[in-house]
Design a protein around this motif. Structure first.
Motif, PDB file in Angstrom:
ATOM      1  N   GLU A 102       0.829  -1.215   0.000  1.00 12.34           N
ATOM      2  CA  GLU A 102       0.000   0.000   0.000  1.00 12.34           C
ATOM      3  C   GLU A 102       0.859   1.260   0.000  1.00 12.34           C
ATOM      4  OE1 GLU A 102      -3.675   1.980   2.590  1.00 12.34           O
ATOM      5  OE2 GLU A 102      -2.611   0.203   3.325  1.00 12.34           O
ATOM      6  N   SER A 105       5.379   3.335  -3.900  1.00  8.29           N
ATOM      7  CA  SER A 105       5.052   4.263  -4.984  1.00  8.29           C
ATOM      8  C   SER A 105       5.313   3.642  -6.346  1.00  8.29           C
ATOM      9  CB  SER A 105       5.872   5.549  -4.832  1.00  8.29           C
ATOM     10  OG  SER A 105       7.263   5.262  -4.798  1.00  8.29           O
ATOM     11  N   ILE A 107       6.079  -0.451  -8.131  1.00 10.38           N
ATOM     12  CA  ILE A 107       6.280  -1.892  -7.985  1.00 10.38           C
ATOM     13  C   ILE A 107       6.966  -2.400  -9.247  1.00 10.38           C
ATOM     14  CG2 ILE A 107       5.152  -4.138  -7.737  1.00 10.38           C
ATOM     15  CD1 ILE A 107       2.911  -2.722  -6.219  1.00 10.38           C
ATOM     16  N   LEU A 127      -4.386  -5.929  -5.574  1.00  9.73           N
ATOM     17  CA  LEU A 127      -4.114  -4.505  -5.410  1.00  9.73           C
ATOM     18  C   LEU A 127      -5.397  -3.689  -5.341  1.00  9.73           C
ATOM     19  CD1 LEU A 127      -0.994  -3.980  -7.688  1.00  9.73           C
ATOM     20  CD2 LEU A 127      -1.106  -4.257  -5.230  1.00  9.73           C
ATOM     21  N   MET A 131      -5.872  -1.378  -2.090  1.00 15.68           N
ATOM     22  CA  MET A 131      -6.018   0.072  -2.279  1.00 15.68           C
ATOM     23  C   MET A 131      -7.472   0.535  -2.201  1.00 15.68           C
ATOM     24  SD  MET A 131      -2.884   0.711  -2.465  1.00 15.68           S
ATOM     25  CE  MET A 131      -3.072   2.482  -2.660  1.00 15.68           C
ATOM     26  N   LYS A 140      -1.935   1.543  -8.722  1.00 13.60           N
ATOM     27  CA  LYS A 140      -0.497   1.470  -8.521  1.00 13.60           C
ATOM     28  C   LYS A 140       0.252   1.518  -9.860  1.00 13.60           C
ATOM     29  CE  LYS A 140       0.197   1.105  -4.063  1.00 13.60           C
ATOM     30  NZ  LYS A 140       0.996   2.109  -3.357  1.00 13.60           N
TER      31      LYS A 140
END
Length: 461
Positions: A102, A105, A107, A127, A131, A140
């Protein structure tokens, strides 16, 4: 080495399930707390040792990959094995793992060509949940690094169509990906002709054997093996005593398509090292829920099986040999699947080794025997093998070498490559064309050598 003994004790508790771990701890209590007794009371030393062991137990399964604080995709996103169309992540939300994701910034996932569409779907759903967003991947930012000329997702005994269908390029999530291309191969800088030849092989646009088959590539004369690929790469003897000699050896590798060739070649290289060979025999059994199968299959049959990712029934080792782990043991300490170590000493109950790869290079560890169950096998039942979870690592399959590079590479092909990108991966493992030797049996026509190349064009489009 009390610290390493405490780690060994934790691994034994995790993988071997001792009947009475408390009794085992007290049996070796003096050795386990020896370093703490210098500054602590005995009671405090015991508590500190137990706390360290508990920490190792609780962190088991949180893997770090090649990068510091990195993880494999399977570990980082808690993929089940096998990964199916209906699979979901086993990650708990909330949890320390989900909180790290989470807060991230960016991945990054490397070797994306082997990531399946099912894996991408599981990541997307996970995700979104973490999120609390219905945007693709929960909003993301992802960086997928990879070369689709390299090997594709592994699907045992699958057709070309099934392999193509499993690629992330066939996923409905692929439309959210913006494609960026790198244009210069930094590893083979200054060898442009070699680079162009490799790219043509990866693209499937080169064929030199029209009279023998359109998928054949002629190997340049300078890459021809002398006929003994082991001596071509490792010479006629192998000395692994000094740091310089260790560095030289770990920069050499022989690649081959199949696991049975790996076992054969590793034993051949092991014979080049001075000293006595030690043989460790596994204990093989059938899982308890297969009582009927146990009556139909003798233990000798189980001994003869060596599924992918498993050590052999008879494991041959020597002091100073290079070995590779076959499973995650203690990721926090760098003991990951595919971590390479050099053997310091061999004992009946453990292997004492020093790590020579990843970010824990130089650290020592004890490796106990484990109960291993193959995740993929052609047998109609599950088997368990109690053996040291290692193999010698002078040779590896082409697939396992993906993402690594070496100074000297031998390619042994007693049979042709059998899947997309294998030849391209093998030939690109070294940065110097003069350090690449190829032995391709049954592929010689006069003084010319031809080898097969398999490229699925649908994966490159």
């Amino acid at each position: 080495m009390p610290k390493q003994l405490r780690e060994l004790f934790a691994l034994i508790c995790v993988f071997n399930g001792p009947a009475n771990p408390t009794e085992l701890f007290h049996q070796f209590e003096d050795q386990l707390i020896e370093d703490s007794l210098i500054q602590e009371t005995r009671e405090n030393a015991i508590q500190n040792a137990l706390h360290e062991i508990q920490t190792t137990l609780s962190l088991h399964g949180i893997a770090a990959d090649l990068l510091t604080n990195g993880r494999t995709a399977h570990s980082g996103f808690k993929f089940p094995i096998p990964l199916l169309e209906t699979s979901t992540s086993s990650m708990r939300i909330p949890s320390p793992e989900s909180e790290k994701i989470e807060k991230a910034s960016l991945i990054i996932i490397g070797e994306a060509s082997v990531l399946s569409g099912n894996a991408l779907r599981v990541i997307n759903n996970l995700l979104k949940e973490i999120m609390n967003s219905q945007r693709p991947f929960g909003g993301k930012v992802f960086l997928l690094g990879g070369d689709f000329r390299q090997t594709a997702p592994v699907i045992p005994r699958a057709s070309d169509a099934a392999i193509i269908e499993s690629s992330i390029k066939q996923s409905n999530l692929w439309r959210f990906v913006t494609k960026l291309s790198l244009t210069e191969n930094m590893r083979i800088e200054g060898q442009q002709e070699f680079n162009r030849w490799l790219i043509a092989i990866g693209n499937g646009t080169i064929s030199d054997g029209e009279e023998h088959g359109n998928d054949l590539i002629e190997i340049p004369q300078q890459m021809h093996s002398s006929g003994n690929i082991v001596q071509d790469i490792f010479c006629i003897s192998l000395i692994v005593d000094t740091n310089e000699e260790i560095e030289a050896v770990i920069g050499k590798i022989i690649l081959t398509p199949k696991n049975n060739y790996v076992l054969q070649l590793n034993n051949n290289v092991l014979d080049l090292i001075q000293g006595k060979s030690i043989f460790y025999t596994s204990v093989d059994s059938i899982a308890y829920d297969n009582i009927e199968s146990e009556a139909n299959y003798h233990v000798e049959f189980l001994n003869s099986q060596t599924p992918s990712g498993m050590p052999p029934h008879v494991l041959k080792l020597k002091k100073s040999a290079i070995i590779m782990l076959l499973r995650n043991l203690n990721p926090r300490k760098g003991l990951l699947n595919e971590t390479r170590l050099i053997i310091i000493s061999l004992n009946d109950l453990y292997i004492h080794g020093k790590m020579i790869s990843w970010n824990k290079k130089g650290e020592e560890a004890f490796i106990p025997r484990n109960d291993l169950t193959p995740s993929d096998t052609s047998l109609p039942f599950k088997t368990t093998r109690r053996q040291f979870p290692v193999i010698t690592a002078f040779t590896m399959t082409i697939k396992k070498s993906q993402g690594q590079s070496f100074n000297n590479v031998g390619l042994y092909l007693p049979s042709p490559v059998f899947s997309h990108g294998q030849l391209y991966v093998a030939l690109s493992k070294t940065s110097n064309i003069n350090n690449l030797k190829i032995l391709a049996e049954n592929s010689i026509v006069g003084d010319r050598v031809f080898i097969k190349d398999i490229v699925l064009q649908e994966l490159l489009q």
